[in-house]
Design a protein around this motif. Structure first.
Motif, short mmCIF file in Angstrom:
data_model
loop_
_atom_site.label_atom_id
_atom_site.label_comp_id
_atom_site.label_asym_id
_atom_site.label_seq_id
_atom_site.Cartn_x
_atom_site.Cartn_y
_atom_site.Cartn_z
N LYS A 25 0.75 -0.80 -0.01
CA LYS A 25 -0.03 0.11 -0.32
C LYS A 25 0.98 1.25 -0.07
CE LYS A 25 -3.89 2.33 2.66
NZ LYS A 25 -4.67 2.22 3.72
N VAL A 26 0.75 2.01 -0.51
CA VAL A 26 1.27 3.57 -0.96
C VAL A 26 0.68 4.93 0.33
CG1 VAL A 26 1.69 5.54 -2.28
CG2 VAL A 26 1.60 3.89 -3.29
N TYR A 27 1.02 5.19 1.21
CA TYR A 27 0.56 6.65 2.19
C TYR A 27 1.17 7.58 1.40
CZ TYR A 27 0.12 2.18 4.85
OH TYR A 27 -0.47 1.19 5.15
N PRO A 28 0.57 8.40 2.09
CA PRO A 28 1.48 9.73 1.90
C PRO A 28 2.03 10.54 2.30
CG PRO A 28 -0.65 10.02 3.00
CD PRO A 28 -0.60 8.60 2.50
N ASN A 29 3.05 11.26 1.86
CA ASN A 29 4.54 11.67 3.19
C ASN A 29 5.34 10.64 2.88
OD1 ASN A 29 1.83 13.97 3.94
ND2 ASN A 29 2.97 14.04 2.13
N GLY A 30 6.05 11.43 4.38
CA GLY A 30 7.02 9.81 4.48
C GLY A 30 6.79 9.43 5.63
N PRO A 31 7.05 8.25 6.39
CA PRO A 31 7.34 7.48 8.03
C PRO A 31 7.82 8.23 8.31
CG PRO A 31 8.89 6.33 6.66
CD PRO A 31 8.63 7.46 5.32
N ARG A 32 7.37 8.46 10.22
CA ARG A 32 7.06 9.09 10.87
C ARG A 32 9.12 8.65 11.42
NH1 ARG A 32 2.49 9.42 15.48
NH2 ARG A 32 1.50 11.20 13.70
N ASP A 33 8.97 7.26 11.08
CA ASP A 33 10.01 6.89 11.79
C ASP A 33 11.44 6.59 11.05
OD1 ASP A 33 8.45 4.44 12.76
OD2 ASP A 33 9.31 2.52 11.95
N LEU A 34 12.08 7.78 9.96
CA LEU A 34 12.73 8.25 9.26
C LEU A 34 13.08 9.56 9.82
CD1 LEU A 34 12.72 6.75 5.70
CD2 LEU A 34 13.68 5.71 7.68
N ILE A 35 12.13 10.32 10.14
CA ILE A 35 12.52 11.49 10.86
C ILE A 35 13.60 11.70 11.16
CG2 ILE A 35 11.35 13.41 12.54
CD1 ILE A 35 9.18 12.17 10.97
N GLY A 36 14.46 12.54 10.95
CA GLY A 36 15.29 12.70 12.06
C GLY A 36 16.60 13.99 10.97
N SER A 37 17.59 14.11 11.50
CA SER A 37 18.89 14.19 10.79
C SER A 37 20.65 12.88 11.00
CB SER A 37 20.14 15.11 11.25
OG SER A 37 18.40 16.30 11.56
N TYR A 38 21.26 12.74 9.36
CA TYR A 38 22.08 11.50 9.79
C TYR A 38 23.42 12.09 9.25
CZ TYR A 38 17.83 8.69 9.76
OH TYR A 38 16.11 8.86 9.57
#
Length: 256
Positions: A25-38
């Protein structure tokens, strides 16, 4: 009956494939798991919140991988995989959607692979509050091979700006001004002996010093906003025995 059995078998098989591949399934925008700086290393992550070069930042709607205007993309949507995500991205001036696979690794690290390209996967570590603390009083990503005459100037102006954010903390103004004057002289001498001697004018030097002052004052504001215990942590940097410029700050309660 055979037809129903065949359909059931195919359904189970399809379910196994979907479970292995992840949620189609395609979800809008990005996943919360990835929010951050790298960053590629702890050195790159240092002061990540006030550094755009060599830092990859992911929000709910954006994917940024450098400080330029063309170094980012909008996260249009995402798909969940068993081991991570597929990000569907759109860049400025490019209507075509391109994709990046983000694999979740141990200890907050991720592996990014740009699909339909031949670039090798890139492994990045999630930047943490400890990385923000490590950058207090320092320019981000300073080149150790470059002339760093202005680094003490930045640090001194940083210390002078701290009382504006930490009520009651006192700055050793005289010591800071001595450091700034010494740094100005060292920088002037460096310019005069190098290929950019024409820039070693009083006006040019004054502009360089003013830039350090402005950058340091911005850094204090950014660090105070990012680091919850900033007013305590900064004393480990500029207090008695501090790791950057000791003795430039004093806590009026007696803690240095």
């Amino acid at each position: 009956m055979k037809r129903l059995l065949a359909i059931a078998v195919l359904s189970v098989f399809a379910g196994q494939i979907a479970a292995k591949a992840g949620d189609a399934k395609v979800y809008p925008n990005g996943p919360r798991d990835l929010i951050g700086s790298y960053g590629n290393s702890p050195a790159q992550c240092q002061s990540y919140h006030r550094n755009s070069d060599n830092i990859t930042s992911i929000s709910a709607t954006s994917y940024e991988f450098c400080g330029g205007s063309m170094c980012g993309a909008t996260i249009v949507s995402h798909q969940k995989l068993k081991e991570g995500y597929i990000l569907n991205l759109r860049s400025p001036g490019n209507r075509s959607v391109w994709r990046a696979k983000v694999k979740l690794l141990d200890k907050g690290a991720i592996e990014i692979t740009y699909l339909a390209r031949h670039d090798p996967p890139k492994t990045l570590a999630r930047c943490t509050k400890a990385d923000a603390n490590a950058g207090i009083g320092l320019r981000p990503n300073e080149d150790p091979t470059a002339n760093n005459s202005l680094s003490p100037v930045f640090a001194a102006y940083y210390a002078l700006a701290v009382p504006g954010k930490c009520a009651g903390v006192e700055a050793n103004t005289q010591a800071a001004e001595t450091i700034i004057a010494t740094g100005r002289s060292s920088w002037t001498e460096f310019l005069r002996k190098g290929p950019n001697a024409q820039h070693a004018t009083p006006e040019g030097i004054a502009q360089d010093i003013a830039l350090e002052k402005g950058d340091a004052e911005y850094a204090v504001r950014a660090d105070a906003a990012e680091i919850p215990a900033f007013c305590s942590e900064v004393l480990n940097v500029f207090g008695e025995g501090g790791r950057v410029q000791p003795g430039l700050l004093k806590d009026p309660r007696g803690k240095t």
